[in-house]
Structure formats: C-alpha cells, structure tokens
Motif scaffolding. Structure first.
Motif: not given
Length: 337
Positions: A103-104, A107-108, A271-272
C-alpha cells in the motif's frame, strides 16, 4: 558479539560493518569481493551465496550471534541462506525495503500494512523489486530457526552512496548557475542516513530482537527547498534555484526520481511517499541525525573523488541527473511561459 554480514562492502553494508566494529563486535563478512573492499578489522570470507558449496562452507566454518543480510534480492536465494545458517546464529536480520509494502506509497503506512504477495521460494522472474523483497522477508521467517528481524528502509542517503541520488544533486549544485528545482520548495520529505540505520540494526541484532520495522527519518525532517539550500551552503556554490511546477515538468517528459532525484510530483497515488510511521522503530531506539549533517558529510566524502571513475564503477549513477541541454531548454521555456 559475533556478527556475520552477508555483503558488507558497499554503502549501507559498509555502514553496518563500520558501526559493528566501532562497538567492538567481532565481524565476519561474506561476499564475492567484487563490489568493494572489505574494511580493515573484519574476517573476510570469499564466496558466492548462490553457489551451494560456498554457502555450505560458510555455515560449516563458524557460529555467530547474529546474521545481517544486506544483499538478498531473490526469495529462493535468501531462503537458501536462511536454511544454511539456521542453527548457526540466534538472529537473522534481513534488510528489505519499504517497497515490500503493497500500500506504499499510495497511503501512509506502519508495520500493520500488508506486504506484496510473493512466495518465499520465488525466483527472479516472479516479480519486481518490491514484490521479491516481500518474498525474501517470508523466506527468513519460514526457514530460519531463530529470531527473524525484517528491516524496511525508506529513502537512504549518506557517505558512500552507490545509487547516485544525493551525489547527482551535489554535483549539479556545485557547478553553480541557475538550477532547475522541481515542484514546491515547501514539500516535506522523510530521509534517513545509512549510518543511523546501521546503528539501529546492530543494536537490535545485539539484543536478539525480532519482528518488522519500517526505517526512515521522522516525517517532515526536511523539505525539498531546505535540502537543496543545505547543498548550496556546503558546496559554497553561486547557485540560483529556479522552482518549476510539477505539471510543467511532466509535460516536458522529466522523469521523477531519476532525472530530478527524489522529486515526487503531487498525485493521489503518492500521498504516502514522505509520510511513513516510524513510531515503532523510534520506540525501539531509532535515532536520526539532522539531514543537513548527512548532506555535509556526503559532500565531504564526495567532493575530492574522481567523479567519472565513480560513475564508471557504479552504473546506477548514470541514470540520475538531468542532461544540461534539457535543463537549459526547460528553464528557457519556464522563463518564456
């Protein structure tokens, strides 16, 4: 403590060996002797981890408190090392990557984030860099009978960097003149020095700690503008930064990460990138030096070296930095917009 380092002569591996020696540990390195020179003070064992006989001879030749694996990129290769060294050490510290987190950078993330799906026995044809790193982590957990310590660094900088990101910026800034600077100077970043990862790795290995840790600097520990300003200060160059909008650069086919290293255009799927949780690592003892210190020390290492010789020895360096003609064309177009 007795530490076996797989690799140990290049960038992060060199930093790990230096830190272990500084702390007074007994260090053995195992590598082919091709990428760099072993540091004085180590017991150097030559061999190729992909050759079963070399790996068997290494395992038969000693026992260690911890293994630090810095050069594992394919799950089945890491699996062979984990099996061979199982029972020969108490802890296996594997240096993975934040790219193993599926998820990177969209996302954070923290340590609860999922890894890419990848078998611990996968071969090089079974995925890209991040996918295979995830498989390597699973290989250590499955095949090593002891503590499995999986370390997931983010963007690593520092002296002896072999990728060429910070050195390419230092080289360009040191030439002076008008320098193409990408995007927003206030864009926060999240950077870590190889020496800080090394200290954390050696400390946890000495404690016999297992588990998974994301490793990067605190979120917002610098901005792109401050980072480039640090370079102007250490080089003493007569440099003017010209900040050009993301969209303008993308429309002119400027490659993020490579032509303008560490430039990540604003987008929903990034965004992350510079917003990774390091709370778990900090609670376990991670401490990060100021980014300005990393910039200064890298310049001190780099400035008197033969840059052309480094570029010939390190092919990845040639992929970083924008061509002077292209930079000049974009700056002229920006002035005329």
């Amino acid at each position: 403590m007795r530490i076996l380092v797989l690799g140990g002569s290049v960038f992060l591996g060199r930093a790990v060996v230096e830190e272990a020696l500084r702390q007074g540990h007994d260090v053995t390195t195992f590598n082919r002797g091709r990428s760099g020179e072993d540091l004085p003070g180590v017991t150097a064992v030559r061999g190729d981890r992909e050759v079963p006989e070399d790996l068997a001879a290494l395992a038969a030749g000693g026992e260690w408190d911890a293994v630090v694996d810095l050069c594992g990129f394919t799950p089945k290769v890491v699996a062979a090392s984990a099996r061979a060294l199982s029972g020969r050490a108490a802890t296996y510290a594997y240096v993975s990557s934040i790219s193993a987190v599926s998820t990177w950078p969209a996302e954070r993330v923290d340590e609860s984030a999922p890894l890419w799906e990848c078998s611990p026995d996968a071969g090089p044809e079974d995925g890209d860099y991040g996918v295979l790193k995830a498989g390597c982590e699973r290989a250590v957990e499955r095949y090593f009978d002891g503590e499995a310590l999986n370390l997931q660094p983010g963007l690593i900088l520092g002296p002896w960097e072999n990728v060429g990101r910070l050195p390419s910026w230092l080289r360009r800034v040191s030439r002076g003149g008008r320098v193409l600077a990408p995007g927003d100077p206030d864009r926060p970043m999240q950077l870590i020095d190889a020496r800080d990862i090394a200290a954390f790795t050696v400390d946890l290995a000495a404690k016999g700690t297992g588990g998974r840790f994301l490793l990067t600097g605190p979120a917002g520990n610098t901005t792109f503008g401050r980072w480039l300003a640090d370079m102007i200060e250490v080089t003493g160059a007569d440099t003017e930064l010209v900040w050009v909008e993301d969209r303008f650069l993308l429309d002119r086919d400027v490659e993020p990460w490579t032509e303008l290293p560490l430039w990540v255009p604003s987008a929903p799927d990034s965004e992350g990138t510079w917003n990774v949780s390091v709370a778990k690592a900090e609670a376990a003892g991670l401490r990060c030096r100021p980014v300005a210190e990393t910039v200064r020390d890298t310049w001190d290492w780099y400035k008197d070296r033969d840059h052309d010789a480094l570029a010939r020895r390190l092919p990845s360096w040639g992929r970083h930095g924008i061509a002077p003609d292209k930079e000049a064309e974009i700056l002229a177009a920006w002035d005329a917009r």
